[in-house]
Design a protein around this motif. Structure first.
Motif, PDB file in Angstrom:
ATOM      1  N   ALA A  48       0.832  -1.199   0.000  1.00 49.21           N
ATOM      2  CA  ALA A  48       0.000   0.000   0.000  1.00 49.21           C
ATOM      3  C   ALA A  48       0.866   1.248   0.000  1.00 49.21           C
ATOM      4  O   ALA A  48       1.885   1.312   0.693  1.00 49.21           O
ATOM      5  CB  ALA A  48      -0.896  -0.003   1.237  1.00 49.21           C
ATOM      6  N   CYS A  49       0.478   2.253  -0.790  1.00 55.98           N
ATOM      7  CA  CYS A  49       1.200   3.531  -0.762  1.00 55.98           C
ATOM      8  C   CYS A  49       0.244   4.660  -1.098  1.00 55.98           C
ATOM      9  O   CYS A  49      -0.856   4.428  -1.608  1.00 55.98           O
ATOM     10  CB  CYS A  49       2.372   3.514  -1.745  1.00 55.98           C
ATOM     11  SG  CYS A  49       1.845   3.312  -3.440  1.00 55.98           S
ATOM     12  N   CYS A  50       0.655   5.877  -0.804  1.00 56.41           N
ATOM     13  CA  CYS A  50      -0.218   7.037  -0.959  1.00 56.41           C
ATOM     14  C   CYS A  50       0.655   8.251  -1.247  1.00 56.41           C
ATOM     15  O   CYS A  50       1.679   8.452  -0.586  1.00 56.41           O
ATOM     16  CB  CYS A  50      -0.969   7.206   0.361  1.00 56.41           C
ATOM     17  SG  CYS A  50      -2.011   8.637   0.434  1.00 56.41           S
ATOM     18  N   ASP A  51       0.288   9.024  -2.253  1.00 52.95           N
ATOM     19  CA  ASP A  51       1.051  10.221  -2.604  1.00 52.95           C
ATOM     20  C   ASP A  51       0.098  11.349  -2.960  1.00 52.95           C
ATOM     21  O   ASP A  51      -0.883  11.130  -3.668  1.00 52.95           O
ATOM     22  CB  ASP A  51       1.959   9.942  -3.811  1.00 52.95           C
ATOM     23  CG  ASP A  51       3.420   9.841  -3.415  1.00 52.95           C
ATOM     24  OD1 ASP A  51       3.839  10.620  -2.542  1.00 52.95           O
ATOM     25  OD2 ASP A  51       4.126   8.990  -3.971  1.00 52.95           O
ATOM     26  N   ALA A  74       0.542   7.759 -11.713  1.00 54.98           N
ATOM     27  CA  ALA A  74       1.881   7.251 -12.071  1.00 54.98           C
ATOM     28  C   ALA A  74       2.836   7.283 -10.880  1.00 54.98           C
ATOM     29  O   ALA A  74       3.612   6.340 -10.675  1.00 54.98           O
ATOM     30  CB  ALA A  74       2.459   8.066 -13.227  1.00 54.98           C
ATOM     31  N   VAL A  75       2.806   8.349 -10.090  1.00 55.60           N
ATOM     32  CA  VAL A  75       3.769   8.451  -8.986  1.00 55.60           C
ATOM     33  C   VAL A  75       3.507   7.358  -7.936  1.00 55.60           C
ATOM     34  O   VAL A  75       4.433   6.873  -7.289  1.00 55.60           O
ATOM     35  CB  VAL A  75       3.779   9.858  -8.336  1.00 55.60           C
ATOM     36  CG1 VAL A  75       4.134  10.907  -9.362  1.00 55.60           C
ATOM     37  CG2 VAL A  75       2.459  10.195  -7.673  1.00 55.60           C
ATOM     38  N   LEU A  92      -8.973   7.510  -4.807  1.00 51.89           N
ATOM     39  CA  LEU A  92      -8.685   8.855  -5.310  1.00 51.89           C
ATOM     40  C   LEU A  92      -9.378   9.904  -4.452  1.00 51.89           C
ATOM     41  O   LEU A  92     -10.603   9.979  -4.418  1.00 51.89           O
ATOM     42  CB  LEU A  92      -9.194   8.952  -6.761  1.00 51.89           C
ATOM     43  CG  LEU A  92      -9.259  10.320  -7.405  1.00 51.89           C
ATOM     44  CD1 LEU A  92      -7.864  10.918  -7.544  1.00 51.89           C
ATOM     45  CD2 LEU A  92      -9.928  10.208  -8.777  1.00 51.89           C
ATOM     46  N   SER A  93      -8.598  10.683  -3.731  1.00 51.38           N
ATOM     47  CA  SER A  93      -9.157  11.785  -2.956  1.00 51.38           C
ATOM     48  C   SER A  93      -8.905  13.083  -3.703  1.00 51.38           C
ATOM     49  O   SER A  93      -7.759  13.459  -3.938  1.00 51.38           O
ATOM     50  CB  SER A  93      -8.510  11.808  -1.572  1.00 51.38           C
ATOM     51  OG  SER A  93      -9.034  12.885  -0.839  1.00 51.38           O
ATOM     52  N   LEU A  94      -9.980  13.743  -4.095  1.00 50.81           N
ATOM     53  CA  LEU A  94      -9.891  14.930  -4.942  1.00 50.81           C
ATOM     54  C   LEU A  94     -10.374  16.143  -4.175  1.00 50.81           C
ATOM     55  O   LEU A  94     -11.479  16.137  -3.631  1.00 50.81           O
ATOM     56  CB  LEU A  94     -10.841  14.781  -6.133  1.00 50.81           C
ATOM     57  CG  LEU A  94     -10.368  14.156  -7.426  1.00 50.81           C
ATOM     58  CD1 LEU A  94     -11.541  14.119  -8.404  1.00 50.81           C
ATOM     59  CD2 LEU A  94      -9.216  14.953  -8.009  1.00 50.81           C
ATOM     60  N   SER A  95      -9.559  17.182  -4.147  1.00 49.08           N
ATOM     61  CA  SER A  95     -10.019  18.464  -3.639  1.00 49.08           C
ATOM     62  C   SER A  95     -10.041  19.420  -4.826  1.00 49.08           C
ATOM     63  O   SER A  95      -9.007  19.650  -5.463  1.00 49.08           O
ATOM     64  CB  SER A  95      -9.066  18.934  -2.537  1.00 49.08           C
ATOM     65  OG  SER A  95      -9.191  20.312  -2.338  1.00 49.08           O
ATOM     66  N   LEU A  96     -11.212  19.939  -5.155  1.00 49.46           N
ATOM     67  CA  LEU A  96     -11.385  20.781  -6.353  1.00 49.46           C
ATOM     68  C   LEU A  96     -11.916  22.151  -5.961  1.00 49.46           C
ATOM     69  O   LEU A  96     -12.821  22.255  -5.128  1.00 49.46           O
ATOM     70  CB  LEU A  96     -12.402  20.136  -7.306  1.00 49.46           C
ATOM     71  CG  LEU A  96     -12.079  18.736  -7.827  1.00 49.46           C
ATOM     72  CD1 LEU A  96     -13.243  18.194  -8.650  1.00 49.46           C
ATOM     73  CD2 LEU A  96     -10.813  18.775  -8.657  1.00 49.46           C
ATOM     74  N   THR A 137      -4.244   6.700  -3.378  1.00 48.13           N
ATOM     75  CA  THR A 137      -3.730   5.540  -2.657  1.00 48.13           C
ATOM     76  C   THR A 137      -3.708   4.382  -3.650  1.00 48.13           C
ATOM     77  O   THR A 137      -4.702   4.163  -4.334  1.00 48.13           O
ATOM     78  CB  THR A 137      -4.652   5.175  -1.481  1.00 48.13           C
ATOM     79  OG1 THR A 137      -4.695   6.286  -0.589  1.00 48.13           O
ATOM     80  CG2 THR A 137      -4.152   3.951  -0.724  1.00 48.13           C
ATOM     81  N   ALA A 138      -2.598   3.701  -3.750  1.00 52.41           N
ATOM     82  CA  ALA A 138      -2.519   2.550  -4.659  1.00 52.41           C
ATOM     83  C   ALA A 138      -2.213   1.298  -3.858  1.00 52.41           C
ATOM     84  O   ALA A 138      -1.471   1.342  -2.877  1.00 52.41           O
ATOM     85  CB  ALA A 138      -1.445   2.774  -5.719  1.00 52.41           C
ATOM     86  N   LEU A 139      -2.800   0.197  -4.286  1.00 58.50           N
ATOM     87  CA  LEU A 139      -2.624  -1.086  -3.605  1.00 58.50           C
ATOM     88  C   LEU A 139      -2.243  -2.149  -4.620  1.00 58.50           C
ATOM     89  O   LEU A 139      -2.753  -2.146  -5.745  1.00 58.50           O
ATOM     90  CB  LEU A 139      -3.934  -1.486  -2.917  1.00 58.50           C
ATOM     91  CG  LEU A 139      -4.418  -0.491  -1.856  1.00 58.50           C
ATOM     92  CD1 LEU A 139      -5.923  -0.523  -1.716  1.00 58.50           C
ATOM     93  CD2 LEU A 139      -3.749  -0.775  -0.532  1.00 58.50           C
ATOM     94  N   GLY A 140      -1.345  -3.022  -4.217  1.00 56.55           N
ATOM     95  CA  GLY A 140      -0.919  -4.081  -5.127  1.00 56.55           C
ATOM     96  C   GLY A 140      -0.422  -5.274  -4.322  1.00 56.55           C
ATOM     97  O   GLY A 140      -0.585  -5.329  -3.100  1.00 56.55           O
ATOM     98  N   PHE A 141       0.211  -6.220  -5.008  1.00 56.64           N
ATOM     99  CA  PHE A 141       0.627  -7.471  -4.374  1.00 56.64           C
ATOM    100  C   PHE A 141       2.050  -7.835  -4.697  1.00 56.64           C
ATOM    101  O   PHE A 141       2.542  -7.553  -5.787  1.00 56.64           O
ATOM    102  CB  PHE A 141      -0.281  -8.618  -4.842  1.00 56.64           C
ATOM    103  CG  PHE A 141      -1.686  -8.417  -4.412  1.00 56.64           C
ATOM    104  CD1 PHE A 141      -2.080  -8.707  -3.127  1.00 56.64           C
ATOM    105  CD2 PHE A 141      -2.609  -7.877  -5.296  1.00 56.64           C
ATOM    106  CE1 PHE A 141      -3.376  -8.469  -2.713  1.00 56.64           C
ATOM    107  CE2 PHE A 141      -3.911  -7.644  -4.892  1.00 56.64           C
ATOM    108  CZ  PHE A 141      -4.296  -7.943  -3.604  1.00 56.64           C
TER     109      PHE A 141
END
Ligand code: ADP
Ligand code: MG
Length: 333
Positions: A48-51, A74-75, A92-96, A137-141
């Motif tokens: 798990a990661c988040c940028d 991508a990041v 995806l957390s979006l502040s607009l 936030t992206a999640l993978g294995f």
């Protein structure tokens, strides 16, 4: 409680996102409920990661929304690649500043194009009003014990890097030049460098090949020296880099004098290439397999006992390093 018009706008935006979220069998319940229900693989580690990307900090205000969408994902995929993970899901957390459906559709063009390339399903998120900010936030294995960590470099390992270095920094300088009214040169060169800045390629395939073969790995977001500094300190080793060997695109060679080019290559940031260490005896075979897979990598240095990262010239003498990108320069770590 938000006013009704704002609520309507928020739900309309979420409906647009949901229509393009991508499908996977391991998403049992995606966007639409209070939370997503996901079926992780029992025999693998969840990675798990988040940028976050903020306007004016991580991208210029006039960046095309599709490029922002691509880069925001991508990041994060780059972080998964650096762990040797295969990506699966994203939030995806979006502040607009405004509930702007046209902007959102263009943003999703970039985000979903990259998501489709790597079979990533968008499974949830949050939509709020505020200064433009995108948090993914992206999640993978990754199989147990196969994750590529920063702390596993050994003295004697060879240090390598995928792709080319410094292109994104050159792309950023192009943007600054345009802002200042300086005409840019050759169209092909500028298009390439802008693309390297705005549409970085997460090195997922390379990360998968490095599993079980590379020792330590990191993705380059802040600049080669700063990021390899993390590997050196986490592994309690020193790293010597040979400036002459740092890979460079033709476009970068065209754009800058030697000193500027070197500064962009070692401290530019935003390259999203993978830097890794590998036992010397296994280096050639790994580099050959990476090249065959279309993600060529180059030897750039060596791991030694000691601490810190040094940049050496052709005679083996240390070169004073420029600083990597820091969000809070001067602040104590
Ligand atoms: P809650 O109030 O329960 O947090 P929301 O109204 O914020 O629910 O969100 C409704 C659904 O839409 C949830 O499934 C949430 O994950 C999803 N969602 C909201 N914003 C986004 C977004 N920017 N991207 C993806 N999914 C989103
Ligand atoms: Mg919510």
């Amino acid at each position: 409680m938000l006013p009704a018009t704002t609520m309507t706008a928020e739900f309309d935006l979420i409906a647009r996102i949901r229509a393009r979220a991508g499908k996977r069998r391991d998403v049992r319940l995606g966007i639409g409920d209070d939370a997503a229900l996901l079926a992780p693989r029992p025999d693998e580690r969840l990675v798990a990661c988040c940028d976050t990307m903020n306007v004016g900090v991580h991208f210029p205000p006039d960046t095309a929304p599709a490029d922002i969408g691509w880069k925001a994902l991508a990041v994060n995929l780059s972080d998964l690649a650096a762990m040797g993970a295969s990506p699966a899901w994203a939030l995806l957390s979006l502040s607009l500043p405004e509930p702007d459906a046209t902007w959102l559709d263009a943003f999703l063009d970039g985000f979903c194009e990259l998501a489709a390339l790597h079979d990533v399903a968008l499974v949830g998120g949050d939509t709020t009003r505020g200064p433009l900010s995108i948090c993914v936030t992206a999640l993978g294995f990754v199989p147990h014990a196969a994750a590529l960590k920063r702390g596993s470099a050994h003295p004697g390992d060879i240090v390598c890097v995928t792709g080319t270095l410094g292109d994104a920094a050159a792309g950023l300088q192009l943007w600054r030049d345009t802002e200042a009214g300086v005409a840019s040169s050759d169209e092909t060169t500028t298009a390439f460098l802008r693309r390297r800045l705005n549409r970085p390629t997460p090195r997922i395939a390379a990360g998968l090949l490095l599993r079980g073969r590379a020792r330590a790995c990191i993705d380059l977001s802040d600049g080669l020296l700063a990021d390899l500094g993390h590997v050196a300190s986490a592994s309690a080793v020193a790293i010597d880099l040979e400036a002459e060997t740092l890979p460079m695109s033709d476009a970068l060679r065209d754009r800058a004098d030697d000193a500027t080019r070197l500064r962009w290559q070692v401290a530019g940031g935003d390259d999203y290439e993978l830097a890794f260490t590998v036992p010397e005896l296994e280096c050639d075979a790994l580099l050959a397999d990476l090249a065959t897979a279309g993600c060529a990598a180059t030897r750039i240095g060596r791991v030694l006992g000691g601490e810190g990262v040094r940049l050496l010239d052709a005679r083996g003498d240390p070169i004073a390093p420029p600083q990597g990108w820091q969000h809070f320069p001067g602040a104590d770590a």
